[in-house]
Design an enzyme around this catalytic site. Structure first.
Site, short mmCIF file in Angstrom:
data_model
loop_
_atom_site.label_atom_id
_atom_site.label_comp_id
_atom_site.label_asym_id
_atom_site.label_seq_id
_atom_site.Cartn_x
_atom_site.Cartn_y
_atom_site.Cartn_z
N ARG A 148 0.88 -1.17 0.00
CA ARG A 148 0.00 0.00 0.00
C ARG A 148 0.91 1.22 0.00
O ARG A 148 1.90 1.25 0.74
CB ARG A 148 -0.84 -0.04 1.28
CG ARG A 148 -1.92 0.98 1.33
CD ARG A 148 -2.58 0.98 2.71
NE ARG A 148 -1.92 1.91 3.59
CZ ARG A 148 -2.44 2.37 4.72
NH1 ARG A 148 -3.62 1.95 5.12
NH2 ARG A 148 -1.79 3.23 5.48
N TYR A 160 -2.86 11.07 6.53
CA TYR A 160 -3.08 9.71 7.02
C TYR A 160 -2.07 8.75 6.39
O TYR A 160 -1.79 8.83 5.20
CB TYR A 160 -4.51 9.23 6.68
CG TYR A 160 -4.59 7.74 6.82
CD1 TYR A 160 -4.69 7.16 8.08
CD2 TYR A 160 -4.46 6.90 5.71
CE1 TYR A 160 -4.67 5.80 8.23
CE2 TYR A 160 -4.44 5.53 5.85
CZ TYR A 160 -4.54 4.98 7.12
OH TYR A 160 -4.49 3.63 7.26
N ASP A 210 -5.05 3.71 0.30
CA ASP A 210 -6.15 3.96 1.23
C ASP A 210 -6.53 5.44 1.19
O ASP A 210 -5.74 6.30 1.59
CB ASP A 210 -5.71 3.56 2.64
CG ASP A 210 -6.86 3.51 3.63
OD1 ASP A 210 -7.97 3.99 3.29
OD2 ASP A 210 -6.66 3.00 4.75
N HIS A 212 -8.98 6.56 2.91
CA HIS A 212 -9.36 6.76 4.32
C HIS A 212 -10.54 7.71 4.50
O HIS A 212 -10.48 8.68 5.26
CB HIS A 212 -8.14 7.21 5.15
CG HIS A 212 -8.14 6.64 6.53
ND1 HIS A 212 -8.69 7.30 7.61
CD2 HIS A 212 -7.71 5.46 7.02
CE1 HIS A 212 -8.56 6.55 8.70
NE2 HIS A 212 -7.98 5.42 8.37
N GLU A 236 -9.12 2.10 -1.28
CA GLU A 236 -9.82 1.71 -0.05
C GLU A 236 -10.59 2.89 0.51
O GLU A 236 -10.11 4.02 0.48
CB GLU A 236 -8.75 1.25 0.93
CG GLU A 236 -9.27 0.85 2.28
CD GLU A 236 -8.10 0.41 3.16
OE1 GLU A 236 -7.09 -0.11 2.63
OE2 GLU A 236 -8.20 0.60 4.38
N GLU A 262 -13.51 -1.79 6.99
CA GLU A 262 -12.76 -1.93 8.25
C GLU A 262 -13.53 -1.33 9.43
O GLU A 262 -13.33 -1.76 10.56
CB GLU A 262 -11.37 -1.30 8.13
CG GLU A 262 -11.38 0.20 7.96
CD GLU A 262 -9.98 0.79 7.87
OE1 GLU A 262 -9.16 0.26 7.11
OE2 GLU A 262 -9.72 1.79 8.56
N ARG A 283 -13.66 -5.53 3.88
CA ARG A 283 -12.52 -5.41 4.80
C ARG A 283 -12.89 -5.62 6.27
O ARG A 283 -12.14 -5.27 7.18
CB ARG A 283 -11.86 -4.03 4.62
CG ARG A 283 -10.96 -4.05 3.42
CD ARG A 283 -10.20 -2.80 3.19
NE ARG A 283 -9.54 -2.17 4.32
CZ ARG A 283 -8.44 -2.63 4.90
NH1 ARG A 283 -7.87 -3.75 4.47
NH2 ARG A 283 -7.91 -1.97 5.91
N GLU A 339 -4.37 -7.52 5.10
CA GLU A 339 -3.46 -6.45 5.51
C GLU A 339 -2.57 -6.95 6.64
O GLU A 339 -3.03 -7.65 7.54
CB GLU A 339 -4.28 -5.24 6.00
CG GLU A 339 -3.42 -4.04 6.37
CD GLU A 339 -4.26 -2.85 6.84
OE1 GLU A 339 -5.44 -3.05 7.16
OE2 GLU A 339 -3.70 -1.74 6.89
N TRP A 402 -11.85 11.71 9.38
CA TRP A 402 -10.47 11.29 9.48
C TRP A 402 -10.36 9.89 8.92
O TRP A 402 -9.61 9.51 8.19
CB TRP A 402 -9.96 11.29 10.93
CG TRP A 402 -8.50 10.94 10.98
CD1 TRP A 402 -7.44 11.77 10.71
CD2 TRP A 402 -7.92 9.64 11.25
NE1 TRP A 402 -6.26 11.09 10.80
CE2 TRP A 402 -6.52 9.77 11.13
CE3 TRP A 402 -8.46 8.40 11.58
CZ2 TRP A 402 -5.64 8.71 11.34
CZ3 TRP A 402 -7.60 7.33 11.78
CH2 TRP A 402 -6.20 7.47 11.66
#
Ligand code: KDG
Ligand code: MG
Length: 402
Positions: A148, A160, A210, A212, A236, A262, A283, A339, A402
């Site tokens: 990643r 991030y 990602d 995020h 992602e 996630e 995820r 991951e 975030w």
């Protein structure tokens, strides 16, 4: 019949905070479950200690599915990350016990191997493009087949996913750190460093990124389209998953594969994303989505829609979760990628795990159960420390995801 005799909630901070549930049966068999919820650790510890542990004593540890139903369906106030992490800890500990009683590693109880090993991706990052490229090269030297890539957005700071020391740890301050965010600067910059990675390393390595949760659906569509020549393995969390129909809009514009989940905690939270074919990788994890029992249910639903697995595995998920993930990943037919970030050395002093990395893949321990032991004496050397994840603010001062 053996019964559950004790359920202990263990809180320690070896490098970062972890909450672990240890269940002991009347036969003296122990099982471990991860109960860590980054930045909200003590909420889960209390849920387990004050509300779950009292009802576990005397129950049959072999009834894993029934225990899941009892703790989920049997609770009027159910759902959400705190509850689902607590349920996950009990479920994981019971699978560990079942494996030890059967004398089999957990993946054998789940149907045995579907593959030779578990393909993983790790995190390469940099404060600028040259340092990102160096970090990708380092990961390839270590044997990773998938990385990643994240780099600090120039002039914005606090991006991030950018590591400062040896390990990346966003929950690093005793009060939330506020990090600036500029969507415009990110959208201009991120595609350029992903292109730079492809230019330098070619297409033999899987490349992931990602976002995020930072973009709106139309911004994410623009991003996905811009990076199509980079042929990402996935982008992602391109947009926050509360507005799930937003993913339809992204899909209409780009063939860049999408990974989400996630921060989602149950099959009902991913059902729409999966059945509407709005994502390519799910995820969700053992620790935050109700344990092995429930995650397998999610993965089975995903398989019907050709959605593959790609479980979250940052360092705030303990080595107990990583081991459980590797057992499940090895067994399910629709595994995609896992991951994997190496834990701090102090973390591994507390959790002795037989999970092994070799040639870009993880392999589970062959001993009965999950194959992770908890070292109480080591854990006592690392008392809990309050830690928060950061909060993002746009350059005009307003709060951003975030
Ligand atoms: O606790 C939050 C982290 O685990 C998360 O920010 C990491 O997004 C993450 C990832 O993909 O590993
Ligand atoms: Mg992520």
């Amino acid at each position: 019949m053996a019964t559950i005799e004790r359920a202990e909630v263990l809180v320690t901070s070896p490098g970062r905070n972890f909450v672990t549930l240890r269940i002991t049966t009347s036969d003296g068999v122990t099982g471990l479950g991860d109960a860590t919820l980054n930045g909200r650790e003590l909420a889960v510890a209390s849920y387990l200690r004050d509300h779950v542990a009292p009802v576990l004593t005397g129950r049959d540890p072999a009834r894993v599915e029934d225990m899941w139903q009892y703790l989920y369906r049997g609770a009027y106030w159910r759902r959400g990350p705190v509850t689902m992490t607590a349920v996950a800890a009990v479920d994981t500990a019971l699978w560990d016990i079942k494996g030890k009683v059967a004398g089999l590693p957990v993946y054998q109880l789940l149907g045995g191997r579907s593959r030779n090993g578990v393909l993983v991706y790790s995190h390469a990052s940099g404060v600028d493009v040259p340092s990102l490229l160096d970090d990708v090269a380092r990961h390839l030297d270590l044997g990773y087949k998938a990385v990643r890539a994240q780099a600090a957005v120039p002039g914005v700071g606090g991006t991030y996913g950018v590591r400062k020391g040896k390990l990346y740890e966003p929950a690093a301050t005793s009060l939330p750190q506020e990090q600036p965010w500029s969507t415009e600067a990110y959208l201009d910059f991120a595609p350029t460093y992903l292109e730079a990675v492809r230019e330098r390393f070619g297409f033999d390595v899987h490349l992931l990124h990602d976002v995020h949760h930072r973009l709106t659906p139309i911004e994410a569509a623009r991003f996905g389209k811009a990076v199509e020549p980079c042929r990402l393995f996935w982008m992602e969390d391109p947009t926050p998953a509360e507005n799930q129909d937003g993913f339809r809009l992204i899909r209409q514009h780009t063939t860049t594969p999408i990974a989400v989940g996630e921060a989602l905690t149950s099959v009902w939270e991913v059902q729409h994303l999966i059945t509407e074919q709005l994502i390519d990788y799910v995820r969700t994890t053992v620790v935050h989505a109700g344990g092995i029992t429930h995650l397998r249910r999610i993965f089975d639903l995903a398989a019907l829609y050709q959605v593959r697995t790609g479980s979250h595995g940052a360092t705030d998920l303990s080595p107990v979760t990583l081991a459980a993930a590797v057992h499940l990943d090895l067994a399910v037919p629709n595994f995609g990628i896992q991951e994997y970030m190496e834990h701090a050395d102090e973390t591994m002093e507390v959790f002795h795990s037989g999970v092994r990395f070799e040639d870009g893949m993880l392999h589970p321990p062959e001993e009965p159960g999950l194959g992770v032991e908890y070292d109480d004496a080591a854990a006592e050397r690392f008392p809990y420390q309050r830690r928060y994840l950061p909060v993002a603010r746009r350059l005009d001062g307003s709060v951003h995801d975030w």
